[in-house]
Design a protein around this motif. Structure first.
Motif, mmCIF file in Angstrom:
data_model
loop_
_atom_site.group_PDB
_atom_site.id
_atom_site.type_symbol
_atom_site.label_atom_id
_atom_site.label_comp_id
_atom_site.label_asym_id
_atom_site.label_seq_id
_atom_site.Cartn_x
_atom_site.Cartn_y
_atom_site.Cartn_z
ATOM 1 N N PRO A 276 -29.792 15.630 -2.952
ATOM 2 C CA PRO A 276 -28.724 16.340 -2.234
ATOM 3 C C PRO A 276 -29.067 16.637 -0.778
ATOM 4 O O PRO A 276 -28.166 16.775 0.054
ATOM 5 C CB PRO A 276 -28.559 17.630 -3.041
ATOM 6 C CG PRO A 276 -29.010 17.273 -4.423
ATOM 7 C CD PRO A 276 -30.175 16.350 -4.199
ATOM 8 N N LEU A 277 -30.375 16.717 -0.459
ATOM 9 C CA LEU A 277 -30.789 16.933 0.929
ATOM 10 C C LEU A 277 -30.578 15.684 1.784
ATOM 11 O O LEU A 277 -30.543 15.769 3.011
ATOM 12 C CB LEU A 277 -32.256 17.359 0.979
ATOM 13 C CG LEU A 277 -32.599 18.707 0.325
ATOM 14 C CD1 LEU A 277 -34.104 18.903 0.272
ATOM 15 C CD2 LEU A 277 -31.938 19.859 1.062
ATOM 16 N N ARG A 278 -30.450 14.533 1.125
ATOM 17 C CA ARG A 278 -30.188 13.285 1.850
ATOM 18 C C ARG A 278 -28.723 12.864 1.755
ATOM 19 O O ARG A 278 -28.345 11.811 2.283
ATOM 20 C CB ARG A 278 -31.071 12.166 1.293
ATOM 21 C CG ARG A 278 -32.552 12.400 1.448
ATOM 22 C CD ARG A 278 -33.341 11.113 1.211
ATOM 23 N NE ARG A 278 -33.151 10.583 -0.136
ATOM 24 C CZ ARG A 278 -33.908 10.894 -1.182
ATOM 25 N NH1 ARG A 278 -34.902 11.759 -1.031
ATOM 26 N NH2 ARG A 278 -33.683 10.355 -2.369
ATOM 27 N N THR A 279 -27.908 13.687 1.095
ATOM 28 C CA THR A 279 -26.489 13.379 0.907
ATOM 29 C C THR A 279 -25.656 14.279 1.797
ATOM 30 O O THR A 279 -25.825 15.501 1.790
ATOM 31 C CB THR A 279 -26.076 13.582 -0.569
ATOM 32 O OG1 THR A 279 -26.912 12.774 -1.406
ATOM 33 C CG2 THR A 279 -24.624 13.216 -0.787
ATOM 34 N N GLU A 280 -24.770 13.707 2.572
ATOM 35 C CA GLU A 280 -23.984 14.502 3.518
ATOM 36 C C GLU A 280 -23.014 15.432 2.800
ATOM 37 O O GLU A 280 -22.589 15.173 1.664
ATOM 38 C CB GLU A 280 -23.246 13.577 4.490
ATOM 39 C CG GLU A 280 -24.219 12.762 5.338
ATOM 40 C CD GLU A 280 -23.594 12.272 6.635
ATOM 41 O OE1 GLU A 280 -22.625 12.889 7.116
ATOM 42 O OE2 GLU A 280 -24.093 11.269 7.169
ATOM 43 N N VAL A 281 -22.674 16.504 3.486
ATOM 44 C CA VAL A 281 -21.781 17.519 2.918
ATOM 45 C C VAL A 281 -20.466 16.890 2.471
ATOM 46 O O VAL A 281 -19.938 17.206 1.401
ATOM 47 C CB VAL A 281 -21.530 18.645 3.935
ATOM 48 C CG1 VAL A 281 -20.426 19.588 3.452
ATOM 49 C CG2 VAL A 281 -22.824 19.431 4.194
ATOM 50 N N ALA A 282 -19.945 15.969 3.260
ATOM 51 C CA ALA A 282 -18.669 15.324 2.926
ATOM 52 C C ALA A 282 -18.735 14.558 1.612
ATOM 53 O O ALA A 282 -17.709 14.335 0.963
ATOM 54 C CB ALA A 282 -18.256 14.380 4.052
ATOM 55 N N ASP A 283 -19.965 14.197 1.199
ATOM 56 C CA ASP A 283 -20.148 13.450 -0.041
ATOM 57 C C ASP A 283 -20.710 14.316 -1.162
ATOM 58 O O ASP A 283 -21.190 13.800 -2.174
ATOM 59 C CB ASP A 283 -21.071 12.260 0.205
ATOM 60 C CG ASP A 283 -20.473 11.263 1.194
ATOM 61 O OD1 ASP A 283 -19.250 11.016 1.108
ATOM 62 O OD2 ASP A 283 -21.212 10.751 2.052
ATOM 63 N N GLY A 284 -20.663 15.633 -0.969
ATOM 64 C CA GLY A 284 -21.094 16.551 -2.010
ATOM 65 C C GLY A 284 -22.516 17.054 -1.895
ATOM 66 O O GLY A 284 -22.998 17.782 -2.775
ATOM 67 N N GLY A 285 -23.213 16.695 -0.819
ATOM 68 C CA GLY A 285 -24.581 17.157 -0.627
ATOM 69 C C GLY A 285 -24.665 18.330 0.329
ATOM 70 O O GLY A 285 -23.694 19.073 0.526
#
Length: 370
Positions: free
Chosen positions: A231-240
């Motif tokens: 989740p630290l490598r996943t952008e906020v727009a994609d749920g991270g």
């Protein structure tokens, strides 16, 4: 550790005295009698006393106006402080050792928190009682830190209980979903629906599991630690929880709200956690994340500096229409200093000048005007 105090006598130099009238025995011979002299201090009128060319004001009145806490020490000295507690400074950071100051933390004394029958912290809010991943991970870090610091095995079962909870509640994406909706600062940054991830929980949780792997050699802990970085490598727009500050710099959001909040303490916890995972798991991806995170701090740290204390977040920078800055409570400012001292220990003093300046704020050393 250091304690930052403003001795009462120091206030005499800056804003007059610490009592309505100095002891008569200490006045020079021939000194005129004290006369009433109301004082205008920062827009308020305080009761004052004039003795010759000296002005004196009650310490309690100054403390109330300046947001100080007054106490009397065992030595009899009256002290006025911005922050009563000690500010721990990390001189050396060992990924295998106690985490930051957590060997001296007691999560059970924190507001809202109790320990459930399953050994996991529960947090009680006005909208319900929940197991909040941020505080669960911190409770794990407390007990791990006390275990390795003291060698006392009584802390091990508590740490292992948290580790098992993290394994059982980690979802397929590597996150620990927060089970409640949240409105940051009364909705100024938008709403978070139940099931959101916190960058702070992911960073602390990942580091805790990496430490447990290193200590116990149970591979399931190490696997979950690496998985928690997703989740630290996943952008906020994609749920991270990853945001690109100014479109280019990685920032891990404690609260991934629609409008970026950029909460500083949550980011620093996450970044130090990423460092520990990289070191303990010998993981090149985590090490790269940490290095990119340092470049983010190089740009962003000055934005939190309000010249007399730090800002808790950067909503005043990111929101339109703009809000006023959100000065951190002194306990959070103190935490910022502790976290920055750990990063200085890791990076050989990369942020030493800022750390020293922020230490000065705890001692009333605001920056001068132009």
């Amino acid at each position: 550790m250091r304690k930052f105090i403003i001795p009462a006598i120091a206030l005499c130099t800056v804003a007059a005295c610490t009592s309505p009238e100095p002891p008569a025995a200490k006045r020079p011979a021939g000194t005129a009698a004290a006369t009433q002299a109301p004082l205008g201090v920062l827009g308020e009128t305080l009761p004052g006393v004039r003795v010759n060319d000296k002005l004196y004001a009650p310490l309690d009145a100054l403390a109330e106006r300046l947001g100080l806490t007054v106490s009397t020490g065992a030595d009899g000295v009256v002290r006025a402080e911005y922050f009563e507690e000690e500010t721990p400074l990390i001189d050396a950071h060992d990924p295998r050792g106690p985490w930051l100051h957590f060997a001296n933390v007691d999560v059970t004394t924190w507001r809202r928190i109790s320990i459930g029958s399953d050994g996991i912290p529960v947090s009680t809010y006005d909208f319900g009682t929940f197991q909040y991943p941020v505080e669960v991970a911190q409770y794990g870090m407390e007990n791990y830190s006390k275990w390795v610091a003291t060698g006392d095995e009584k802390y091990r079962p508590k740490a292992e209980t948290v580790a098992r909870w993290l394994l059982e509640h980690q979802d397929a994406k590597g996150g620990w979903p927060v089970p409640f909706a949240y409105s940051y600062r009364d909705g100024l940054a938008g709403e978070l629906r139940a099931g959101w991830y916190s960058g702070m929980a992911q960073g602390i949780g990942a580091a805790f599991l990496a430490k447990m792997y290193d200590r116990t050699k149970e591979s399931r802990y190490g696997d979950a630690a690496l998985k928690a970085l997703r989740p630290l490598r996943t952008e906020v727009a994609d749920g991270g929880v990853l945001r690109r500050f100014e479109g280019r710099l990685d920032f891990y959001e404690e609260y991934p709200t629609p409008t970026p909040t950029h909460v500083l303490n949550g980011y620093l916890f996450a970044l130090i956690g990423v460092y520990d995972v990289g070191q303990l798991m010998h993981d090149a991806t985590a090490r790269g994340m940490f290095e990119r995170g340092l470049r983010t701090l190089d740009r962003m740290l000055p934005l939190y500096d309000l010249a007399y204390r730090t800002s808790y977040d950067l909503l005043h920078y990111t929101r339109t229409p703009a809000t006023a800055p959100n000065p951190a409570r002194w306990s959070y400012h103190s935490l910022h200093v502790t976290q920055l001292s750990a990063l200085d220990a890791i990076t050989n003093g990369r942020y030493d000048a800022i750390e020293q300046r922020w230490l000065g704020y705890l001692n009333g050393k605001a920056l001068p005007g132009n």
